[in-house]
Design an enzyme around this catalytic site. Structure first.
Site, PDB file in Angstrom:
ATOM      1  N   ARG A  35      12.364   4.679 -22.868  1.00 28.39           N
ATOM      2  CA  ARG A  35      12.645   3.411 -22.185  1.00 28.39           C
ATOM      3  C   ARG A  35      12.685   2.318 -23.254  1.00 28.39           C
ATOM      4  NH1 ARG A  35      14.600   4.162 -16.958  1.00 28.39           N
ATOM      5  NH2 ARG A  35      15.991   5.076 -18.463  1.00 28.39           N
ATOM      6  N   TYR A  62      25.063  15.296  13.790  1.00 30.14           N
ATOM      7  CA  TYR A  62      25.861  14.405  12.933  1.00 30.14           C
ATOM      8  C   TYR A  62      25.617  12.942  13.318  1.00 30.14           C
ATOM      9  CZ  TYR A  62      29.670  12.598  10.157  1.00 30.14           C
ATOM     10  OH  TYR A  62      30.389  11.916   9.224  1.00 30.14           O
ATOM     11  N   PHE A 112      21.719   6.878 -21.715  1.00 36.23           N
ATOM     12  CA  PHE A 112      20.479   7.621 -21.966  1.00 36.23           C
ATOM     13  C   PHE A 112      20.427   8.963 -21.251  1.00 36.23           C
ATOM     14  CE2 PHE A 112      19.160   6.514 -17.754  1.00 36.23           C
ATOM     15  CZ  PHE A 112      19.822   5.318 -17.541  1.00 36.23           C
ATOM     16  N   LYS A 140       9.973   7.663  -4.631  1.00 39.88           N
ATOM     17  CA  LYS A 140       8.732   7.228  -5.305  1.00 39.88           C
ATOM     18  C   LYS A 140       7.623   7.047  -4.262  1.00 39.88           C
ATOM     19  CE  LYS A 140      12.093   6.172  -8.435  1.00 39.88           C
ATOM     20  NZ  LYS A 140      13.522   6.404  -8.200  1.00 39.88           N
ATOM     21  N   ASP A 150      13.662  -5.061  -4.626  1.00 43.30           N
ATOM     22  CA  ASP A 150      13.678  -3.635  -4.905  1.00 43.30           C
ATOM     23  C   ASP A 150      12.256  -3.201  -4.570  1.00 43.30           C
ATOM     24  OD1 ASP A 150      13.388  -1.092  -5.891  1.00 43.30           O
ATOM     25  OD2 ASP A 150      14.719  -1.414  -7.606  1.00 43.30           O
ATOM     26  N   PHE A 172      16.812  -3.156 -14.126  1.00 41.74           N
ATOM     27  CA  PHE A 172      16.658  -1.711 -14.015  1.00 41.74           C
ATOM     28  C   PHE A 172      18.043  -1.113 -14.207  1.00 41.74           C
ATOM     29  CE2 PHE A 172      16.365   2.478 -12.129  1.00 41.74           C
ATOM     30  CZ  PHE A 172      15.366   2.983 -12.947  1.00 41.74           C
ATOM     31  N   THR A 173      18.106   0.068 -14.828  1.00 44.09           N
ATOM     32  CA  THR A 173      19.383   0.635 -15.273  1.00 44.09           C
ATOM     33  C   THR A 173      20.429   0.718 -14.154  1.00 44.09           C
ATOM     34  OG1 THR A 173      18.428   2.815 -14.896  1.00 44.09           O
ATOM     35  CG2 THR A 173      18.329   1.978 -17.147  1.00 44.09           C
TER      36      THR A 173
END
Ligand code: P61
Length: 461
Positions: A384, A73, A451, A259, A216, A125-126
């Site tokens: 998009r 933990y 979306f 990614k 980002d 970006f969303t």
């Protein structure tokens, strides 16, 4: 010989079957899914290009790391491996692990934003914008105009327009701008990079005004590769060196590790300032988990530490990754299909506004084209465009983005060139029948990030 072919720097060790279905079957499935590719079951998909997020194939070395994960933990050995990897590859001292990218965005937005603030960024970006607005800020788009033009061949469409940024600073005052949110290889623009020169200039401008620069860095590796290929002075530098230099022009970064980092789940917030990191960790324990695991298990952190090192070990990995995307893009361009140019790093983006030019934007051309492509071949893409852009919170009207795109995102190390050939053939087949395609209307529209779960039906004749 001037030019030799490249090949993937790996061979396949394990396979997962996929199945082709009939057109009638797919027609039924897309109807049941409310014409939304997010609502399809993956077993009904043949080639899944919905996203490159969390869909990478891990290496044998990463899989071996899963067995070695330390599930303590507190103080997990795997956390320290991850911290070391982030320090060496990205260069940030303070690591705050999260369950995925939006967890990091949430923490960052909450520690820095006050209601009434403005956060400039190079295209929205969303999830990023959602967390900025949720914390009380307004997003201001400061990307160069070329980014909003699908066919514009500018090599660095992710660049910040410094005049637009200066205008926002002049208008609202630096004290209302907690940070600028700078995305590498801008997703919504079509996976388009920013140049090192531009990033450096943004950093210098923000320094002068005491505004933080938060990257980002989700697809910073792919951005580093484009800098190596396109920007003077970087041809002889490794992507690893370029990535470190990118990060050097920032005060911190949010990363979705699903990614570039080659894992199926995970992410982090990385910072330089220990005091900001202290505040982030105080929130982390409430929303994600203890500061030595965030939202991840020990094995996730072990595989992630290995993925981060693996992605920059040689330049061959990213060359083959982007090379595969470019291969698909070239097939479509050769057939005259309108796509975002230059071809991006993580996917090919079809220009749905141009392909279904008979549909007005509020009949959702990109949503419609995504559904038509699925029906044709079982290839799953993602809308998009206007559906993703959502409604303006002030007026309640649709936001009408200039880009109305279908993204065909390519998972890393997953598909072969033949899968790209089949995909291209399907896009061409749909393109040839485009005039028969009818638009869609909502049957269910969620309030937030609509979306993901919206449902549609064809507009009746
Ligand atoms: C994607 F339809 N991207 O591209 P998380 N920043 C950036 C991302 O690309 C990103 C996140 C932060 C996804 C998944 C996704 O509207 C959507 O690890 C540049 O997904 O939380 C994620 O990272 C968030 C798909 C996200 C979407 C939002 O497919």
């Amino acid at each position: 010989m001037e030019r030799r072919s490249w090949a993937e720097p790996f061979k396949v060790k394990m396979v997962e079957p996929i199945r082709m279905t009939s057109r009638e079957y797919r027609q039924q499935r897309i109807r049941e899914a409310g014409y939304n590719s997010f609502l399809l079951r993956s077993e009904d998909v043949y080639i899944d290009l919905l996203t490159d997020s969390g869909t990478s194939a891990m290496s044998d070395y990463q899989w071996a790391g899963l067995m070695l994960g330390d599930e303590a933990y507190a103080g997990s050995r795997s956390f320290y491996h991850l911290e070391e990897a982030v320090r060496e590859v990205y260069g940030y001292a303070e690591l705050i692990p999260t369950h995925q990218g939006r967890g990091a965005e949430h923490i960052l937005s909450q520690i820095l934003i006050k209601p009434g603030d403005v956060v400039p960024g190079n295209m929205y970006f969303t999830t990023t914008r959602f967390h900025q607005e949720y914390a009380g800020a307004e997003f201001a788009d400061v990307i160069i105009d070329e980014a909003h033009e699908a066919a514009n061949p500018h090599p660095f469409k992710g660049n910040v327009d410094l005049d637009k940024l200066q205008a926002v600073i002049d208008e609202v005052g630096a004290e209302r701008i907690p940070y600028i949110s700078v995305e590498t290889n801008v997703n919504m623009a079509g996976g388009q990079p920013m140049s090192m020169a531009n990033l450096k200039a943004v950093y210098e401008l923000c320094r002068r005004h005491d505004i933080l620069v938060m990257l980002d860095a989700t697809r910073a590796l792919e951005n580093a590769y484009f800098i190596q290929q396109r920007e003077d002075g970087f041809q002889d530098r490794s992507v690893a060196e370029i990535l470190r230099e990118i990060c050097s022009y920032s005060d911190g970064a949010t990363v979705s590790s699903k990614k570039d980092n080659l894992v199926n789940i995970g992410g982090f917030l990385a910072l330089r300032d220990p005091e900001l990191a202290r505040r982030a960790r105080a929130l982390l324990v409430a929303f994600e988990g203890l500061h030595t695991y965030g939202g991840m298990s020990g094995r996730d952190m072990e595989a992630l530490a290995r993925g981060i090192r693996e992605m920059v070990e040689t330049d061959d990995h990213v060359r083959a990754r982007v090379g595969q995307v470019e291969y698909l893009g070239a097939l479509l361009l050769k057939s005259g299909i309108p796509i975002v140019q230059p071809v991006g790093g993580h996917g090919v983006f079809l220009n749905a506004a141009a392909i279904l030019s008979h549909l007005p934007q509020d009949q959702f051309p990109a949503q419609t084209l995504t559904a038509a492509l699925y029906v044709d071949s079982g290839v799953r893409g993602m809308e998009r465009g206007i559906v993703s852009a959502g409604r303006d919170p002030a007026t309640g009207d649709h936001r009408y983005p200039k880009l109305e795109l279908v993204r065909l995102a390519i998972p890393r190390r997953v598909y072969t060139q033949s899968h790209m050939d089949v995909t291209a053939e399907s896009v061409i087949a749909v393109y040839e029948e485009r005039e028969a395609v009818r638009g869609l209307q909502f049957t269910y529209e969620p309030d937030e990030l609509r979306f993901f779960q919206a449902r549609f039906e064809p507009i009746p004749d």
